[in-house]
Design a protein around this motif. Structure first.
Motif, PDB file in Angstrom:
ATOM      1  N   LEU A   1      -4.159  14.961  12.596  1.00  0.00           N
ATOM      2  CA  LEU A   1      -5.255  14.899  13.553  1.00  0.00           C
ATOM      3  C   LEU A   1      -6.551  14.838  12.759  1.00  0.00           C
ATOM      4  CD1 LEU A   1      -2.849  15.877  15.227  1.00  0.00           C
ATOM      5  CD2 LEU A   1      -4.403  17.433  16.425  1.00  0.00           C
ATOM      6  N   VAL A   2      -7.243  13.714  12.804  1.00  0.00           N
ATOM      7  CA  VAL A   2      -8.404  13.506  11.949  1.00  0.00           C
ATOM      8  C   VAL A   2      -9.594  13.035  12.765  1.00  0.00           C
ATOM      9  CG1 VAL A   2      -7.021  13.011   9.894  1.00  0.00           C
ATOM     10  CG2 VAL A   2      -7.686  11.146  11.414  1.00  0.00           C
ATOM     11  N   ARG A   3     -10.763  13.339  12.262  1.00  0.00           N
ATOM     12  CA  ARG A   3     -11.984  12.883  12.938  1.00  0.00           C
ATOM     13  C   ARG A   3     -12.270  11.425  12.625  1.00  0.00           C
ATOM     14  NH1 ARG A   3     -13.056  18.382  11.974  1.00  0.00           N
ATOM     15  NH2 ARG A   3     -13.469  17.997   9.786  1.00  0.00           N
ATOM     16  N   ASN A   4     -11.986  11.014  11.392  1.00  0.00           N
ATOM     17  CA  ASN A   4     -12.294   9.644  10.970  1.00  0.00           C
ATOM     18  C   ASN A   4     -11.072   9.020  10.296  1.00  0.00           C
ATOM     19  OD1 ASN A   4     -13.342   7.240  10.083  1.00  0.00           O
ATOM     20  ND2 ASN A   4     -14.701   8.148   8.541  1.00  0.00           N
ATOM     21  N   PRO A   5     -10.254   8.277  11.048  1.00  0.00           N
ATOM     22  CA  PRO A   5      -9.058   7.669  10.452  1.00  0.00           C
ATOM     23  C   PRO A   5      -9.358   6.671   9.340  1.00  0.00           C
ATOM     24  CG  PRO A   5      -8.973   7.615  12.857  1.00  0.00           C
ATOM     25  CD  PRO A   5     -10.380   7.985  12.481  1.00  0.00           C
TER      26      PRO A   5
ATOM     27  N   GLN B   1      -9.701   9.714   2.527  1.00  0.00           N
ATOM     28  CA  GLN B   1      -8.669  10.752   2.543  1.00  0.00           C
ATOM     29  C   GLN B   1      -7.612  10.459   3.603  1.00  0.00           C
ATOM     30  OE1 GLN B   1     -11.974  11.177   2.702  1.00  0.00           O
ATOM     31  NE2 GLN B   1     -12.631  13.079   1.674  1.00  0.00           N
ATOM     32  N   ALA B   2      -8.069  10.019   4.789  1.00  0.00           N
ATOM     33  CA  ALA B   2      -7.123   9.709   5.857  1.00  0.00           C
ATOM     34  C   ALA B   2      -6.265   8.498   5.495  1.00  0.00           C
ATOM     35  CB  ALA B   2      -7.869   9.460   7.157  1.00  0.00           C
ATOM     36  N   GLN B   3      -6.872   7.481   4.915  1.00  0.00           N
ATOM     37  CA  GLN B   3      -6.121   6.291   4.537  1.00  0.00           C
ATOM     38  C   GLN B   3      -5.099   6.595   3.446  1.00  0.00           C
ATOM     39  OE1 GLN B   3      -6.110   3.032   5.897  1.00  0.00           O
ATOM     40  NE2 GLN B   3      -7.029   4.308   7.501  1.00  0.00           N
ATOM     41  N   ALA B   4      -5.417   7.551   2.591  1.00  0.00           N
ATOM     42  CA  ALA B   4      -4.453   7.951   1.560  1.00  0.00           C
ATOM     43  C   ALA B   4      -3.224   8.598   2.209  1.00  0.00           C
ATOM     44  CB  ALA B   4      -5.099   8.918   0.572  1.00  0.00           C
ATOM     45  N   LEU B   5      -3.446   9.353   3.282  1.00  0.00           N
ATOM     46  CA  LEU B   5      -2.320   9.927   4.019  1.00  0.00           C
ATOM     47  C   LEU B   5      -1.493   8.834   4.682  1.00  0.00           C
ATOM     48  CD1 LEU B   5      -4.068  12.986   5.738  1.00  0.00           C
ATOM     49  CD2 LEU B   5      -2.457  13.063   3.829  1.00  0.00           C
ATOM     50  N   ALA B   6      -2.178   7.879   5.300  1.00  0.00           N
ATOM     51  CA  ALA B   6      -1.479   6.785   5.970  1.00  0.00           C
ATOM     52  C   ALA B   6      -0.599   6.015   4.991  1.00  0.00           C
ATOM     53  CB  ALA B   6      -2.486   5.854   6.634  1.00  0.00           C
ATOM     54  N   ALA B   7      -1.091   5.850   3.763  1.00  0.00           N
ATOM     55  CA  ALA B   7      -0.324   5.123   2.757  1.00  0.00           C
ATOM     56  C   ALA B   7       0.970   5.847   2.396  1.00  0.00           C
ATOM     57  CB  ALA B   7      -1.174   4.923   1.501  1.00  0.00           C
ATOM     58  N   ARG B   8       1.028   7.136   2.708  1.00  0.00           N
ATOM     59  CA  ARG B   8       2.235   7.930   2.423  1.00  0.00           C
ATOM     60  C   ARG B   8       3.136   8.032   3.657  1.00  0.00           C
ATOM     61  NH1 ARG B   8       0.084  13.472   0.331  1.00  0.00           N
ATOM     62  NH2 ARG B   8       2.294  13.809  -0.170  1.00  0.00           N
ATOM     63  N   GLY B   9       2.785   7.325   4.712  1.00  0.00           N
ATOM     64  CA  GLY B   9       3.614   7.324   5.904  1.00  0.00           C
ATOM     65  C   GLY B   9       3.205   8.310   6.975  1.00  0.00           C
ATOM     66  N   VAL B  10       2.034   8.926   6.813  1.00  0.00           N
ATOM     67  CA  VAL B  10       1.552   9.884   7.802  1.00  0.00           C
ATOM     68  C   VAL B  10       0.897   9.127   8.962  1.00  0.00           C
ATOM     69  CG1 VAL B  10      -0.083  11.774   8.227  1.00  0.00           C
ATOM     70  CG2 VAL B  10       1.229  11.694   6.089  1.00  0.00           C
ATOM     71  N   GLU B  11       1.247   9.486  10.184  1.00  0.00           N
ATOM     72  CA  GLU B  11       0.631   8.901  11.374  1.00  0.00           C
ATOM     73  C   GLU B  11      -0.759   9.506  11.560  1.00  0.00           C
ATOM     74  OE1 GLU B  11       1.237   8.908  16.251  1.00  0.00           O
ATOM     75  OE2 GLU B  11       2.621  10.025  14.947  1.00  0.00           O
TER      76      GLU B  11
ATOM     77  N   VAL C   1      -0.619  18.105  12.145  1.00  0.00           N
ATOM     78  CA  VAL C   1      -1.390  18.895  11.181  1.00  0.00           C
ATOM     79  C   VAL C   1      -2.877  18.637  11.404  1.00  0.00           C
ATOM     80  CG1 VAL C   1      -1.891  19.312   8.741  1.00  0.00           C
ATOM     81  CG2 VAL C   1       0.466  18.842   9.477  1.00  0.00           C
ATOM     82  N   PHE C   2      -3.628  19.691  11.632  1.00  0.00           N
ATOM     83  CA  PHE C   2      -5.086  19.606  11.701  1.00  0.00           C
ATOM     84  C   PHE C   2      -5.631  20.210  10.411  1.00  0.00           C
ATOM     85  CE2 PHE C   2      -9.273  21.414  12.617  1.00  0.00           C
ATOM     86  CZ  PHE C   2      -9.908  20.349  13.239  1.00  0.00           C
ATOM     87  N   GLY C   3      -6.429  19.435   9.676  1.00  0.00           N
ATOM     88  CA  GLY C   3      -6.905  19.869   8.364  1.00  0.00           C
ATOM     89  C   GLY C   3      -6.132  19.211   7.243  1.00  0.00           C
ATOM     90  N   ALA C   4      -5.447  18.097   7.561  1.00  0.00           N
ATOM     91  CA  ALA C   4      -4.565  17.451   6.589  1.00  0.00           C
ATOM     92  C   ALA C   4      -5.295  16.876   5.392  1.00  0.00           C
ATOM     93  CB  ALA C   4      -3.756  16.349   7.280  1.00  0.00           C
ATOM     94  N   THR C   5      -6.601  16.600   5.525  1.00  0.00           N
ATOM     95  CA  THR C   5      -7.337  16.015   4.396  1.00  0.00           C
ATOM     96  C   THR C   5      -7.939  17.084   3.485  1.00  0.00           C
ATOM     97  OG1 THR C   5      -9.335  15.851   5.764  1.00  0.00           O
ATOM     98  CG2 THR C   5      -7.895  13.922   5.696  1.00  0.00           C
ATOM     99  N   GLY C   6      -7.725  18.365   3.812  1.00  0.00           N
ATOM    100  CA  GLY C   6      -8.225  19.461   2.977  1.00  0.00           C
ATOM    101  C   GLY C   6      -7.159  19.950   2.016  1.00  0.00           C
ATOM    102  N   HIS C   7      -7.502  20.975   1.242  1.00  0.00           N
ATOM    103  CA  HIS C   7      -6.581  21.481   0.216  1.00  0.00           C
ATOM    104  C   HIS C   7      -5.359  22.156   0.832  1.00  0.00           C
ATOM    105  CE1 HIS C   7      -9.234  20.424  -3.036  1.00  0.00           C
ATOM    106  NE2 HIS C   7     -10.227  21.154  -2.532  1.00  0.00           N
TER     107      HIS C   7
END
Length: 293
Positions: free
Chosen positions: A33-37, A41-51, A8-14
């Motif tokens: 796929l993120v610019r700044n892991p 926002q990216a770390q919140a995804l990681a906490a949910r199991g997103v690579e 997913v590109f744009g995963a930190t957006g709405h």
């Protein structure tokens, strides 16, 4: 149903976030796929199991590497409000398409916009038309999802007001024009269904319209929720801050001339929200009446 990783590109957006939500609800493996892991926002995804995979849009090799071995790829392009941003949007979109083709991604889903089947004169919609065309020519198996106006805008920039005991809605649309709209939640659910292979878009395209109502009908839906009478006021296009937004609302009026098939999206996501259902689901409450001086 696809059991491989979905990128997913744009995963930190709405909208991209809604896609992630829907994929995780189905137990899918998600790679963002993120610019700044390291961003919150990216770390919140990681906490949910997103690579998380760090990429740079101007580095094709990083994009191809990030898309290698995935079973599906969803992308949307950054919001653009100037001609320079639009050119950047097209560069990013075409770079993502090229990377997906080189990585041989089995299925690509592009989050485009309603009306992108042709050039419309709306710059930030025509950019998506160009990306769609590039995606078609890339040789990738692809689906285009084309959302209409977001229902969520009624919680922000298009929010109704409460005045003298009435719910008042003002939009730069004639009172007899039906606005096509969809909830961001349902954009995510439809995209996820396509990516997971539980549904297909007819002819590779699905126009996402959850409801279409005139201004007075929209105002009445909010009034019914509030238990108050409602009123609609059509505004001139000149109230909009720039030519891009004016062109967009002009296009809304033009597209309203052709009623949408509201069953199309429900064939993929039966629980697609109407506006009245969105109002209830979001627990919308009427704004506080302004203080009397």
């Amino acid at each position: 149903m696809s059991t491989g990783t979905i990128a997913v590109f744009g995963a930190t957006g709405h909208q991209g976030g809604a896609v992630v939500d829907a994929l995780l609800d189905h137990g899918a493996q998600v790679r963002a796929l993120v610019r700044n892991p390291r961003s919150d926002q990216a770390q919140a995804l990681a906490a949910r199991g997103v690579e998380l995979v760090a990429i740079r849009a101007d580095d094709p090799a990083s994009l191809v590497t990030a898309l290698t071995t995935v079973q599906g790829f969803y992308f949307m392009t950054p919001e653009a409000n100037t001609l320079e941003e639009i050119e950047a949007e097209i560069r990013i979109g075409t770079a993502l398409v090229d990377a997906a083709a080189e990585a041989r991604v089995p299925h690509v889903v592009f989050n485009s916009v309603f009306g992108a089947d042709r050039e419309s004169g709306v710059p930030h919609h025509d950019s998506k038309h160009r990306i769609e065309e590039h995606l078609r020519k890339s040789g990738s198996t692809a689906s285009m999802i084309r959302p209409t106006a977001f229902m969520e805008n009624f919680a922000s920039v298009m929010a109704p007001s409460r005045e003298h005991g009435e719910i008042v809605l003002r939009l730069p649309l004639p009172a007899d024009v039906a606005l096509k709209m969809v909830s961001i939640r349902d954009i995510g659910r439809v995209a996820a269904a396509l990516l997971l292979g539980t549904a297909e878009a007819p002819d590779g395209v699905i126009e996402l319209v959850g409801d279409e109502l005139t201004g007075p009908e929209i105002a009445a839906a909010f009034g019914a929720r509030a238990g108050l009478p409602s009123r609609y006021e059509a505004l001139p296009l000149t109230v909009l801050p720039n030519e891009f937004d004016q062109a967009m609302f002009r296009q809304f009026a033009e597209l309203a001339q052709n009623p949408s098939d509201l069953t199309a999206i429900r064939a993929i996501e039966p629980a697609t929200l109407s506006l009245a259902e969105w109002i209830q689901a979001t627990n919308w409450t009427p704004p506080t009446a302004p203080a009397v001086s």
